[in-house]
Design an enzyme around this catalytic site. Sequence first.
Site, PDB file in Angstrom:
ATOM      1  N   HIS A  37     -65.521   6.483 -44.734  1.00 41.82           N
ATOM      2  CA  HIS A  37     -66.722   7.069 -45.333  1.00 41.82           C
ATOM      3  C   HIS A  37     -67.810   6.011 -45.199  1.00 41.82           C
ATOM      4  O   HIS A  37     -67.934   5.120 -46.036  1.00 41.82           O
ATOM      5  CB  HIS A  37     -66.459   7.413 -46.792  1.00 41.82           C
ATOM      6  N   ARG A  89     -79.896  18.709 -51.089  1.00 41.49           N
ATOM      7  CA  ARG A  89     -79.430  18.186 -49.795  1.00 41.49           C
ATOM      8  C   ARG A  89     -80.123  18.874 -48.625  1.00 41.49           C
ATOM      9  O   ARG A  89     -80.577  20.020 -48.724  1.00 41.49           O
ATOM     10  CB  ARG A  89     -77.928  18.414 -49.650  1.00 41.49           C
ATOM     11  N   ARG A 122     -69.724  18.826 -55.271  1.00 44.97           N
ATOM     12  CA  ARG A 122     -68.300  19.102 -55.079  1.00 44.97           C
ATOM     13  C   ARG A 122     -67.611  19.417 -56.403  1.00 44.97           C
ATOM     14  O   ARG A 122     -67.956  18.861 -57.445  1.00 44.97           O
ATOM     15  CB  ARG A 122     -67.610  17.894 -54.429  1.00 44.97           C
ATOM     16  N   SER A 126     -72.782   6.824 -53.100  1.00 47.81           N
ATOM     17  CA  SER A 126     -74.087   7.456 -53.263  1.00 47.81           C
ATOM     18  C   SER A 126     -75.029   6.556 -54.061  1.00 47.81           C
ATOM     19  O   SER A 126     -74.651   5.981 -55.082  1.00 47.81           O
ATOM     20  CB  SER A 126     -73.914   8.794 -53.991  1.00 47.81           C
ATOM     21  N   LYS A 147     -76.868   3.592 -48.154  1.00 45.94           N
ATOM     22  CA  LYS A 147     -76.105   3.686 -46.904  1.00 45.94           C
ATOM     23  C   LYS A 147     -76.892   4.401 -45.808  1.00 45.94           C
ATOM     24  O   LYS A 147     -76.978   3.918 -44.675  1.00 45.94           O
ATOM     25  CB  LYS A 147     -74.782   4.408 -47.187  1.00 45.94           C
ATOM     26  N   THR A 148     -77.453   5.554 -46.149  1.00 40.88           N
ATOM     27  CA  THR A 148     -78.204   6.327 -45.156  1.00 40.88           C
ATOM     28  C   THR A 148     -79.513   5.627 -44.806  1.00 40.88           C
ATOM     29  O   THR A 148     -79.878   5.495 -43.638  1.00 40.88           O
ATOM     30  CB  THR A 148     -78.484   7.739 -45.684  1.00 40.88           C
ATOM     31  N   LYS A 181     -66.541  18.223 -46.286  1.00 38.04           N
ATOM     32  CA  LYS A 181     -65.621  17.235 -46.837  1.00 38.04           C
ATOM     33  C   LYS A 181     -64.159  17.631 -46.644  1.00 38.04           C
ATOM     34  O   LYS A 181     -63.277  16.765 -46.622  1.00 38.04           O
ATOM     35  CB  LYS A 181     -65.918  17.004 -48.313  1.00 38.04           C
ATOM     36  N   ASP A 234     -72.377   9.144 -42.148  1.00 36.10           N
ATOM     37  CA  ASP A 234     -71.462   9.447 -43.246  1.00 36.10           C
ATOM     38  C   ASP A 234     -69.974   9.287 -42.939  1.00 36.10           C
ATOM     39  O   ASP A 234     -69.251   8.745 -43.761  1.00 36.10           O
ATOM     40  CB  ASP A 234     -71.716  10.875 -43.734  1.00 36.10           C
TER      41      ASP A 234
END
Length: 534
Positions: free
Chosen positions: A220, A325, A61, A240, A244-245, A201, A259
Site C-alpha cells: 500500500h 473522492r 469502507r 491517509s 503519500k499522494t 480494495k 496507492d
Amino acid sequence: MKHTGLHINTAALAALGLENANLVNWNWPNAALYEEAIQCEEGEVSQGGPLVVKTGQHTGRSAKDKFIVRDAETENSVWWDQNVSMEPTQFDVLWGDFKTYMSDRELFVQELFGGADMDHRLSVQVITEFAWHSLFIRHLLRIPAADDLANFAAEFTVISLPGFRADPARHGTRSETVIAVNMTQRLVLIGGTSYAGEIKKSVFSILNYLLPKKSIMPMHCSVNVGHGDADDAAIFFGLSGTGKTTLSANPDRTLIGDDEHGWSENGLFNFEGGCYAKMIHLSEKAEPEIYATTKMWATVLENVVMDPDTRTLDLDDASLAENSRGAYPLSAIPNASPTGRCGHPKNIIMLTADAFGILPPIARMSPSQAMYHFLSGYTAKVAGTEKGITEPQATFSTCFGGPFMPRHPSEYGNLLRDLIARHDVTCWLVNTGWTGGPYGTGNRMPIKATRALLTAALDGSLNTAEFRMDENFGLEVPVSVEGVDSAILNPRSTWPDKDAYDAQAEKLVAMFIKNFAKFNDYVDDNVRAAGPKA
C-alpha cells in the site's frame, strides 16, 4: 439472455451459474457507461464533465462487514487475529441469494487486469449493478489490449450489488452490508454499499494474499521514478493524511502510481491504471495536477458537493463526506508512466503525520528499523478528523495497510526486509506532522521543508550529511540540510517547554512498545532491538 458489448464471454457467466441473467452489458467503454449513468440518474454532470455521484450512508469502507471464507485454503494462511471468518456454508447461501438477485437485473461486466507486471498480473472480472461502478473500475484497474481481451480468462470475479441486503441470521453477517472473500472459489461478493472503494480494495486484498506465495511484495504505497532513469525509483508508504499522494506527485519525477504496487523480480509495478484521490480541501495551488481532474470529462467524483444550478464544485464542503473522492485514469496526470513499471527502488520513504510533535522531519533507518516501522505503521489522528476525537490519537496500521493484509504481517515484513537487503535500498522515516509542540499548540511541518528533505534524500546528497542519533527512537537524523531551518531537525529544540517534550516523547515510545508486543514472537532479535527503548 441479451448481451451487449464489444466482446461477449457467455462461457464466463455460465461458469458462475449466471446464464439466466436478464441483460448483461459487456466491456462497455467509458462513453457508454457515462451516458448510461446519467440516463439512469445515477449521477449528475458538473462543469467540465465529471460525473458526480452520492454513495449514501456508506462514504468509506465498511471494515467490520468484511469476511474471508475459512476453509482448507485459508485456515493456515490467513491472519485470523485481524480478519473475520465466514463459514463456507454461509457463503454458499449468500452466493445463491446473490444469483437470485441478479437474475432479473441489468448488469455491467468489465474484464480487467490487476497489475502492470506482464508476468504476474491478475485477470479480474468485475460485475456491477451500477453503470458508474463499471466506469469507476475501468479507471482504477488496467484495461486489456485487444489481443489480451480476445483470450481473456478471469482468475477472480468481484460482484458489487449495492441494492442487495444481507440477512445477518441467514448469512452470518454483522449487518445488511457484506464484503465476502472466497479464496477457494476465487469470488468476492459486495452487497449493501455504494462506496466504490470496496471494489478496488477487494482486488488489492486478493493480490495481497496471492503474491507473497510467489515471493512478490504487495504494498500500500505510491511510487515515482527519476525522469529517464528506471533505476532511480522511490517507494512512499503512508496512511491517509500523511501526504503519500501529494509528495509522490512530483513534477520532477515520473509517477508510477499513487496507492497500490508490487515488487517482483522485474522491479516495481502498479496494480492499478488510475488514482482514487481525496477531494476534500483539494487546492489548485498545492496539487494542480489532481485539481485539474475535477474539471475533466468522465472523472468520477464521490460525495463532492455541487451547486445544482451553476454545476460548480465546493471541495471544502464536507457535508456529504469528509472522505470525498475522485477516480480518474493515470493518463490524466501529465507526468504519469504509461507502462506502470520501473526498476528496483533506490529509496524507501515511510511517511507519518506525528501529531504529538516528537518525531524528526526525516531520519535514516537500518533494514531492521525499516521492518520495525513497517510493521508498526504509525501515524496520528487529530481532532476533527473523526467523531469523538478531541486530541491527538496514535494509529498503528501494520504494513501501512492492515485492513487489506490477509496474511500475518511478519510475512510481508520479512519479505520487505529481504528485498531491501538484496537491492541495497536506503530507507527513510519522514514526519509530515507537527513541530514545536503537539497538534493544537505546535505547527504543521512546513511542506517546503519536507520537499527539500525528500529531494536531498532522493538525489543522494543527504547520505553525505552529518547525522546524530535520535534520543528516543535510535534513528539517524541529519544535523543540517541546505535550504532547511536546522532548528526543526531537532524536535526537542522547537518546543518552548522541554520537560513537556520529554514527557510526551516517553508516552509515544510506550505506545510503540505496547503496539509492537504482538509481533515480538514473529521477528528476530535485530528487529526487536530496532525499536525505541523505554
